[in-house]
Design a protein around this motif. Structure first.
Motif, short mmCIF file in Angstrom:
data_model
loop_
_atom_site.label_atom_id
_atom_site.label_comp_id
_atom_site.label_asym_id
_atom_site.label_seq_id
_atom_site.Cartn_x
_atom_site.Cartn_y
_atom_site.Cartn_z
N SER A 28 -12.19 4.64 -2.04
CA SER A 28 -11.96 4.07 -0.58
C SER A 28 -11.65 2.41 -0.65
O SER A 28 -10.55 2.05 -1.27
N LEU A 29 -12.53 1.42 -0.09
CA LEU A 29 -12.14 0.03 -0.46
C LEU A 29 -11.98 -0.13 -1.76
O LEU A 29 -11.04 -0.95 -2.29
N GLY A 30 -12.68 0.53 -2.77
CA GLY A 30 -12.55 0.15 -4.25
C GLY A 30 -11.04 0.60 -4.77
O GLY A 30 -10.67 0.18 -5.43
N GLY A 31 -10.45 1.75 -4.05
CA GLY A 31 -9.14 2.10 -4.48
C GLY A 31 -8.19 1.26 -3.98
O GLY A 31 -7.38 0.70 -4.93
N PHE A 32 -8.30 0.65 -2.85
CA PHE A 32 -7.75 -0.60 -2.35
C PHE A 32 -7.57 -1.70 -3.22
O PHE A 32 -6.53 -2.42 -3.61
N MET A 33 -8.78 -2.15 -3.81
CA MET A 33 -9.14 -3.01 -4.55
C MET A 33 -8.22 -2.98 -5.87
O MET A 33 -7.76 -3.87 -6.56
N LEU B 62 -5.96 4.11 0.67
CA LEU B 62 -4.45 3.83 1.05
C LEU B 62 -3.88 2.40 1.00
O LEU B 62 -4.71 1.47 0.97
N PRO B 63 -2.59 2.02 0.40
CA PRO B 63 -2.07 0.86 0.44
C PRO B 63 -2.35 -0.21 1.89
O PRO B 63 -2.45 -1.32 1.80
N PHE B 64 -2.12 0.49 2.76
CA PHE B 64 -2.35 -0.53 3.95
C PHE B 64 -2.83 0.49 5.28
O PHE B 64 -2.23 1.30 5.84
N SER C 137 0.26 17.24 7.02
CA SER C 137 0.11 15.89 7.62
C SER C 137 -0.46 14.84 6.84
O SER C 137 0.10 13.58 6.65
N THR C 138 -1.42 15.07 6.25
CA THR C 138 -2.35 14.21 5.40
C THR C 138 -1.38 13.77 4.16
O THR C 138 -1.40 12.52 3.73
N ARG C 139 -1.33 14.71 3.38
CA ARG C 139 -0.16 14.64 2.43
C ARG C 139 0.88 13.54 2.78
O ARG C 139 1.42 12.75 1.87
N ALA C 140 1.54 14.00 3.78
CA ALA C 140 2.86 13.12 4.10
C ALA C 140 2.37 11.53 4.39
O ALA C 140 3.10 10.86 4.03
N THR C 141 1.16 11.39 4.94
CA THR C 141 0.78 9.90 4.99
C THR C 141 0.67 9.40 3.78
O THR C 141 0.92 8.31 3.45
N PHE C 142 0.07 10.04 2.92
CA PHE C 142 -0.02 9.55 1.34
C PHE C 142 1.14 9.48 0.79
O PHE C 142 1.39 8.21 0.22
N THR C 143 2.23 10.41 1.04
CA THR C 143 3.30 10.29 0.09
C THR C 143 4.28 9.00 0.92
O THR C 143 4.69 8.36 0.27
N GLN C 144 4.19 8.70 1.91
CA GLN C 144 4.71 7.68 2.68
C GLN C 144 4.30 6.52 2.19
O GLN C 144 4.91 5.34 2.01
N GLN C 145 2.93 6.40 2.31
CA GLN C 145 2.33 4.87 1.73
C GLN C 145 2.42 4.68 0.42
O GLN C 145 2.53 3.24 0.27
N TYR C 146 2.66 5.69 -0.54
CA TYR C 146 2.87 5.14 -1.84
C TYR C 146 4.11 5.24 -2.28
O TYR C 146 4.22 5.41 -3.63
#
Length: 316
Positions: free
Chosen positions: A132-137, A158-160, A265-274
């Motif tokens: 979560s926040l730790g992944g962002f960090m 996620l990055p943003f 749809s969730t995978r698509a969000t991850f794919t787009q953000q990364y």
């Protein structure tokens, strides 16, 4: 607005929502048999977090999520401590720990202090595991100083987060909402029943729900509010292009079904953000909620173990 109420849209947005931090899990803590004396450390050099060092081997930093203490990683540390020297991070102000003296530039200070800690402890390209926040960090640290860290394991982050519902969102677009959220959250006192209801959407096991709820209630509202504001107003999507090391991204979607999310749809969000992250792989849990290390433990370790083995072979 109640503190817990403000977390609900974050769940809908695949956020890094209410997590854990306070008393360690007694049963798991008792299982730490091999603890090395840590390299001489100066806690005053990192007032925004404390560190506990457990195990032997290559260095690994474990960074918890919002309101979470390092104790969220107890089982993960027990799994890795014979292979890795685990540096378990607990952030100030979460789960009953003393709040930081100032919340100005809160997460940036955490980032800089963690990078300095790696340098002063002479940790050679440590693996970073962040929830979560730790992944962002972990992403922020790696994009800031790519040469300082090793492989990343990102757990439901996620990055943003400000662009989850609108991929075209910018920091300037999100800032007014984030500021309003910060003002309301910092003045709110969490309602235990509402807190538990929210946590139940993020964790499956009843005992874990109780534990995470207790930790969330013990967190400092102003610190939590500032951490959320900092994440909402920091867009790492273009920054991750600088990350040189391989990254494993583990995503959850089951917790967000009630908001209309599907695995696709969730995978698509991850794919787009990364999309701009050069060397990464996204894997989605079938049934785990936000706390994948609790909800889908076997899958979590299978994915992380295989990834870390690949990196160890690649280094030889």
């Amino acid at each position: 607005m109640k503190l817990v109420s403000s977390f609900r849209p974050f769940c809908a947005a695949l956020l890094l929502a209410a997590t854990v931090v306070a008393a360690p899990i007694a049963a798991s803590a008792a299982g730490f048999a091999t603890e090395n004396a840590p390299t001489a450390d100066n806690p005053a050099a990192h007032p925004n977090f404390t560190v506990r060092v457990v195990g032997k081997g290559q260095p690994m930093l474990l960074i918890p999520g919002l309101t979470c203490p390092g104790a969220v990683w107890n089982e993960t540390v027990a799994h890795y401590q014979k292979q890795y020297q685990c540096h378990i991070i607990s952030l100030a102000g979460f789960g009953g720990t003393a709040a930081p003296a100032s919340t100005d530039h809160l997460l940036q200070n955490v980032r800089d202090q963690l990078l300095t800690y790696i340098q002063t402890q002479k940790l050679s390209k440590p693996t970073i595991v962040g929830h979560s926040l730790g992944g962002f960090m972990a992403l922020w640290m790696s994009s800031t100083r790519p040469e300082a860290v090793g492989p990343l394991v990102i757990v439901d982050s996620l990055p943003f987060i400000g662009a989850v519902q609108n991929p075209a969102a910018t920091v300037d677009m999100v800032r007014p909402m984030a500021e309003g959220m910060r003002q309301q959250m910092s003045k709110s006192k969490a309602n235990p029943a509402q807190q538990r209801q929210t946590v139940a959407s993020l964790v499956t096991d009843t005992a874990r729900i109780t534990q995470v709820t207790r930790w969330g209630l013990a967190s400092d509202p102003a610190t939590v509010a500032q951490a959320m504001y900092d994440m909402y107003t920091t867009d790492l999507r273009p920054e991750v292009a600088r990350i040189q090391q391989p990254v494993l991204v583990l995503g959850a979607w089951a917790a967000y079904q009630i908001y209309g999310a599907t695995k696709e749809s969730t995978r698509a969000t991850f794919t787009q953000q990364y999309a701009q992250l050069p060397r990464h792989r996204v894997e989605m849990s079938e049934a785990g909620k936000h706390f994948l290390m609790y909800d889908d433990t076997q899958w979590f370790f299978q994915q992380a173990d295989a990834f870390l083995r690949e990196q160890a072979v690649a280094k030889k």
